[in-house]
Structures are given as structure tokens and as C-alpha cells.
Design an enzyme around this catalytic site. Structure first.
Site, PDB file in Angstrom:
ATOM      1  N   GLY A   1      -3.781   2.046   9.123  1.00  0.00           N
ATOM      2  CA  GLY A   1      -4.622   1.419  10.151  1.00  0.00           C
ATOM      3  C   GLY A   1      -4.306  -0.061  10.290  1.00  0.00           C
TER       4      GLY A   1
ATOM      5  N   ASP B   1       0.859  -1.179   0.000  1.00  0.00           N
ATOM      6  CA  ASP B   1       0.000   0.000   0.000  1.00  0.00           C
ATOM      7  C   ASP B   1       0.901   1.237   0.000  1.00  0.00           C
ATOM      8  OD1 ASP B   1      -1.606   2.155   0.497  1.00  0.00           O
ATOM      9  OD2 ASP B   1      -2.730   1.241   2.128  1.00  0.00           O
TER      10      ASP B   1
ATOM     11  N   ILE C   1       0.670   9.596   8.186  1.00  0.00           N
ATOM     12  CA  ILE C   1       0.072   8.737   9.216  1.00  0.00           C
ATOM     13  C   ILE C   1       0.372   7.258   8.954  1.00  0.00           C
ATOM     14  CG2 ILE C   1      -1.784  10.346   9.777  1.00  0.00           C
ATOM     15  CD1 ILE C   1      -3.633   8.598   8.002  1.00  0.00           C
TER      16      ILE C   1
ATOM     17  N   HIS D   1       1.144   8.159   3.632  1.00  0.00           N
ATOM     18  CA  HIS D   1       1.844   7.528   4.747  1.00  0.00           C
ATOM     19  C   HIS D   1       3.325   7.894   4.811  1.00  0.00           C
ATOM     20  CE1 HIS D   1      -1.767   5.268   5.462  1.00  0.00           C
ATOM     21  NE2 HIS D   1      -1.767   4.841   4.210  1.00  0.00           N
TER      22      HIS D   1
END
Ligand code: NAI
Length: 601
Positions: free
Chosen positions: A518, A495, A515, A500
Site C-alpha cells: 500500500g 518490508d 500484491i 508481495h
């Protein structure tokens, strides 16, 4: 570095009086093998015979101190060639089927004789010699066989219909003998050479011809024939000091009908032709069982499609221990923790995969398809603004440490939650080799601003999150993430969303910093729960459900708070630095609870 030797080995090389065969014979002899130099000594088109060329190679070997004996039989008398090895050296270990001729003509002008002679020398001749050697190989539980094919067979070549079909027949023969001989220590491989020889002297330009030395190919053949080489059933191409492996691939293809009760019409085929022939995710199969498993999987998905009336997308992926180890490191596994060590060392007795590994395939599959576009066809909202809202995953079979897997995913429904649209995607991952379903899961994506489209608010497909019991947690585990956590997780999961890693893009998305994914926090929490309630044993993991609440900034510390209710472990994960929950309403179901002996719980 030890030299590869063949001191106690006996090798038969057909057509060894010239060209490639001669180069093989000289190199084998120089490495200690006893060599049967077979050559009929005929013309390039299969006419006549002459003992001289086999004799000259034998003399050359002997003058260099090697051991060799000549055989002048036609390969169609393969049993006599093998008998020469047995009579003179008492055994046979290696057979290089190399003899060959050409009778090039366009198919329109090709006579039956042109066809038959080429088929005889290349296919029947190689088969006869191999058939005669086979019982010796089986009895001694050791053998090495080479068949000589050609790029003309793999790709076709004008004027060589007879030759290219014969050369491709040898590939089929090798494929099957590789399987039949495996349990008897017999390895069978195919060489695709390109060399300057009598066969190619008027085909390739002279300056190229002199560079195409057979001596640049013979070391490849020797390696394939050495006892240390485990290659079996492979097609190896070599020329000019280069070597590579070739194999067939098949497209992903597609179902030509919607349900198992439909028939297939020529129009179905026409309308799906682009998908049938789309080689984007083309795949190689090692065995016929893999192909059959794949077909059974396609049949199963047809049945599912029938019941849900919605079509599956497929996404295929191969991984090795390198990938599972990288995933483990990306979700915080460390060599400092004995419970993590089996995830990150491939030679560990209990080497295993962090059980949430396949969770990466859900988002990957979705992003590689137009699923979200279809789910949001009612709006022109950009799916780049979608958030991973919830995730469920259940393990059905132990996850192998390497495999080729296929993830099937389908849109279950798009819900209208007024401010947002919520997309439910079911995904399941199968082992391509066995056709067995290994995991099943559900990804829930939230697309802000895409609601209010008059859709239904709830669905029977929703898997609810469950709030933990209202008491203090039974256990908790704290671990700091690394500032590079998202950078590693991107590589492990595939991903690569710049949100990110790229501060500018994160700012555009409304975040002060890039970030963490998740799903990365989900992996941390899974390890934490397994440590406390399963002594780190991934085999005890059954399923997980989480809701992602807030993002984590790489470098922050995660605390997983856990509550045990029978075999269900409720949990929430908190960012310690600001005491804010990042995963909530979550639980992991375990197959069993195994506490560490010094646990107070
Ligand atoms: P070559 O003509 O130099 O050597 C072939 C040898 O096989 C000759 O000495 C010939 O007398 C012998 N032979 C022919 N028919 C025979 C029979 N019925 N019984 C026993 N011996 C027989 O040719 P080269 O190039 O060394 O070819 C070796 C093999 O490699 C052949 O199978 C050929 O088809 C294959 N090949 C060669 C390529 C090249 O670029 N030279 C390309 C692809 C395949």
C-alpha cells in the site's frame, strides 16, 4: 594509474631505526619524501642509547638515492626532532609518531617506574613531537599526523596495563586533534599495526612472526599521510597485507525512569540491565554532538511519555543517497520525467528525497518490536493477518539525502471495530546528529477477526480521512506500475513480507497474485500530486493522509485523480484496468501551490 608521490614533502618518523618505523622511512623516501629518521637507539625496555640504528637507515635511504637525515633524540625532546626537519629541509608536512618500548609485567608486579616510562615514551613523547610540529602545520594549513596505538589498548592484554593505557590515551589525543586540526588542513589518524619486530619477537610464534612483515603495513601509513587521503580521526588496523577501520559503538540503551520527575534507583538499573547492554542495534557516533543530540532526544521522549503515559519503542537506521534513490525508483520515479530526475541522480543540483521516504520506518519499527503483540494481548489472532489500513505523515524539516535517524513509535490505542481490531501507532523520526524531529506520522493497522473484545470504538487519536468534493477531478495523472514494482519496493522499504512476491504465500493470504505494498501506491500518488500542483518540488510537501482500500497487482496502471481546495489536494487512486479505487479519502496538504505555466487549472 598515477603513483602516490611525496616529492615536496618532509616527513618525521620517530623510532625509525628499526621495525615498523624503518619500513615507513624507506617507503616514504622511495616515493620522494625527505625523511628525518629519529631513533634513540635504546634497548627494548627503554635503556641506553645508540646512534647506529638511525644512521644505518639514513645510509640505506641515501644509497638508494633518497634524502634523509638522522636525529638521535629521545621523543621526550620532540621539539629537537622537529627542529632537525626545519634546519635540514626547511619544513615539516608529516609526522609519524611511532617510537615505542615495552615493560610488560602483571599489574601486581608493575613498579611506578614501569608505569611512568611507558606513559612517557608513548604518550608524552608523541604529544611533545606533535606539539612542536603543530604550529608549522597550522601556519601552512597542511599536515598529516599518525599516532601508533595497539590492539592491546583497544582490547586489553595481560601484563600490559601500562602499555595498553598509554596506547588508548593516544586514541583520545588523536580524536581531539582530528577535530582541532580540521580547519587547518591537518588530518590525524591512528594506526594499529601487528608486525614482526623486536617488540614482538618473543611474543608471536616464529612461523607467524616471519609473515608479519612491516612492509605490508607501511603502504597503509603512506596512504593515510598522502594529500589525496581525506581520512581524519580514524583508527586503522593493519597486518599481513590487510587493513580495516575500527570504531566504538554504543547500545541503544533505555530510559531508566518513566517520567522526568522520577528518580533513578539501583533497582531500576538492575531491572533494565538487559536493555542497557543489548547491542543488537548498537550505533557508532561520529561526534560528541551526535551523542548529546541523542541524549536530548531521550529526554524529550521522557517528557512525551509523561504526558501520554505510554512508552516509546525506538528504531535506528542509517541511509545514504543509494537508499533514497532506490526508494524513488520503487515508487515509480523515472529518468524519463524531469520532475523525477532530481530524486534519482545524486549529482543533480536539486538532488532530493521523495518526501514520503520516512513512511517506511513506521512499519519497519512496528515489525521489529512486540508492539502488535501488546496491542492484541486480548486475542491469540496472528498478526500476520494484519492489513495496513491508513497512513498519515507530516514533514517538519527537510529530509536530508543521507542521515542516521531514529524512529520512535508507540501504541496510541487499540480500537474495537467489532469484526476487526484497529491499532493506532504514532511514529516520529529524528535526525540523530541534530536531535531534530524531521517527520511525524500515524500508522493504522486493521486486524481482521480480532474485534469484539469490549474495547472502545473511537479515539481522539484518529486522524480522519476526507472524501473529495463531489465534482469531476480537477486533474489526473496516469502511470503504469512495473511487474517488478513490489520486488523493488521490498528492497527499498525493507518490508520483505513474502505476500508481495511469493505466489504461494499470496494464495494462502487469499490473493490471486502477490500484491503491491500500500505504501508503494502512496509514493506513486505523492509524486503525481507534486507533479501537477508543485512542479515536482518536494519542498512544498507538508503532509499526507490516505486510506488503503484494495490491493494493486504489480503491472497494473494507477490513475491519481485530484481535486484542489486551496492548499489541500484531495485525491483518490484508481486501478485503471478494473476501475477500482485503491486509495480513497486521501489528501496531501501543500505549503504552496505552484502550477506549471501551461497548466489549464
Ligand atoms: P621496534 O622496537 O622494532 O621499533 C621501535 C623503535 O623505537 C626502536 O628502534 C627504538 O629504538 C625506538 N625508540 C624507543 N624509544 C624511543 C625514544 N624514547 N625515543 C626515540 N626512539 C625510541 O618496534 P615496532 O614493533 O616497530 O614498534 C613500532 C611502534 O608500533 C611502537 O609504538 C609499538 O608500540 C607499536 N606497535 C607495534 C606492534 C607490533 O606488532 N610490532 C603492535 C602494536 C603496536
Amino acid at each position: 594509474m598515477s603513483k602516490l608521490r611525496f616529492d615536496s614533502r618532509v616527513v618525521v618518523i620517530t623510532g625509525a631505526g628499526a621495525g615498523l618505523g624503518r619500513a615507513y622511512a624507506l617507503l616514504f623516501a622511495s616515493r620522494g619524501a625527505k625523511v628525518v629518521v629519529n631513533d634513540l637507539g635504546g634497548g627494548r625496555h627503554g635503556d641506553g642509547s645508540n646512534k647506529k640504528i638511525a644512521d644505518s637507515v639514513v645510509n640505506e635511504i641515501k644509497s638508494l638515492g633518497g634524502h634523509a637525515v638522522a636525529n638521535y633524540d629521545n621523543v621526550l625532546d620532540g621539539d629537537k626532532i622537529i627542529k632537525t626537519a626545519i634546519d635540514n629541509f626547511g619544513r615539516i608536512d608529516i609526522l609519524v609518531n611511532n617510537a615505542g618500548i615495552l615493560r610488560d609485567k602483571s599489574f601486581a608486579k608493575m613498579t611506578q617506574e614501569d608505569w611512568d616510562l611507558i606513559q612517557d615514551v608513548h604518550v608524552k613523547g608523541a604529544m611533545k613531537a606533535t606539539k612542536a610540529a603543530w604550529p608549522f602545520f597550522r601556519q601552512q594549513k597542511y599536515g598529516r599526523i599518525i599516532f601508533t596505538s595497539s590492539n592491546s589498548g583497544l582490547y586489553g592484554n595481560f601484563g600490559q596495563a601500562n602499555y595498553s593505557s598509554a596506547k588508548m590515551a593516544l586514541v583520545g589525543l588523536a580524536n581531539t586533534l582530528a577535530i582541532e586540526g580540521q580547519s587547518s588542513g591537518i588530518n590525524t589518524n591512528v594506526i594499529i599495526p601487528t608486525a614482526g619486530s623486536r617488540l614482538t619477537e618473543d611474543i608471536v610464534p616464529p612461523e607467524f612472526f616471519k609473515e608479519l612483515k612491516p612492509e605490508l603495513i607501511s603502504p597503509v601509513v603512506l596512504w593515510l599521510c598522502h594529500e589525496e587521503c581525506t581520512e581524519n580521526g580514524s583508527i586503522i588496523e593493519s597486518a599481513l597485507g590487510w587493513a580495516g577501520k575500527c570504531y566504538l559503538v554504543r547500545s541503544n540503551g533505555c530510559n531508566l525512569r518513566k517520567t522526568i520527575n522520577d528518580s533513578v534507583t539501583p533497582e531500576n538499573v538492575r531491572d533494565n540491565w538487559d536493555k542497557v547492554t543489548d547491542m543488537t542495534n548498537a550505533q557508532h557516533y561520529n561526534t560528541i554532538t551526535e551523542v548529546t543530540g541523542e541524549l536530548m532526544g531521550a529526554l524529550e521522549s521522557l517528557s512525551s511519555e509523561k504526558s501520554t503515559n505510554s512508552s516509546y519503542y525506538t528504531f535506528k537506521h542509517s541511509y545514504t543517497p543509494k537508499d533514497t534513490i532506490l526508494y524513488a525508483l520503487a515508487v515509480g520515479a523515472t529518468i524519463k520525467d524531469p520532475y523525477d530526475f532530481p530524486y534519482i541522480y545524486e549529482n543533480h543540483d536539486n538532488f532530493a528525497v521523495v518526501p514520503t521516504f520516512y513512511v517506511i520506518y513506521g512499519p519497519l519499527g512496528c515489525l521489529s518490536s512486540d508492539l502488535f503483540q501488546k496491542a492484541l494481548s486480548h486475542t491469540d489472532i496472528n498478526i500476520a493477518g494484519s492489513l495496513h489500513g491508513e497512513q498519515y505523515m507530516k514533514i517538519l524539516k527537510k529530509i536530508p539525502t543521507e542521515a542516521t535517524v531514529e524512529t520512535r513509535f508507540r501504541l496510541q490505542t487499540t480500537l474495537d471495530k467489532e469484526k476487526s481490531a484497529v491499532v493506532l501507532v504514532e511514529h516520529e523520526t529524528l535526525d540523530v546528529k541534530t536531535g531534530e524531529k524531521l517527520t511525524t506520522g500515524q500508522l493504522v493497522a486493521v486486524i481482521k477477526g480480532a474485534g469484539n473484545f469490549g474495547g472502545k470504538r473511537n479515539s481522539e487519536y484518529e486522524i480522519p480521512t476526507i472524501e473529495p468534493p463531489k465534482r469531476k477531478p480537477d486533474a489526473s495523472y496516469t502511470q503504469q506500475t512495473s511487474v517488478d514494482q513490489a520486488a523493488i519496493y521490498r528492497l527499498a522499504s525493507g518490508d520483505m513480507n513474502p505476500l508481495h512476491i511469493d505466489p504461494n504465500l499470496a494464495a494462502m493470504g487469499g490473493f490471486d497474485h502477490p500484491i503491491l505494498h500500500g505504501l508503494c501506491s502512496l509514493g506513486f500518488a505523492t509524486r503525481h500530486v507534486l507533479k501537477i500542483f508543485a512542479q515536482g518540488n518536494p519542498d512544498l510537501f507538508d503532509s499526507i493522509k490516505v486510506r488503503f482500500v484494495k490491493p494493486v497487482i504489480p503491472g497494473q496502471t494507477l490513475r491519481t485523480e485530484m481535486w484542489r481546495e486551496n492548499k489541500r489536494i484531495h485525491f483518490q487512486t484508481i486501478v485503471v484496468e478494473n476501475n477500482s479505487p485503491v486509495i480513497a479519502g486521501a489528501y496531501i496538504d501543500l505549503k504552496d501551490i505552484v502550477m506549471s505555466p501551461n497548466s489549464k487549472l
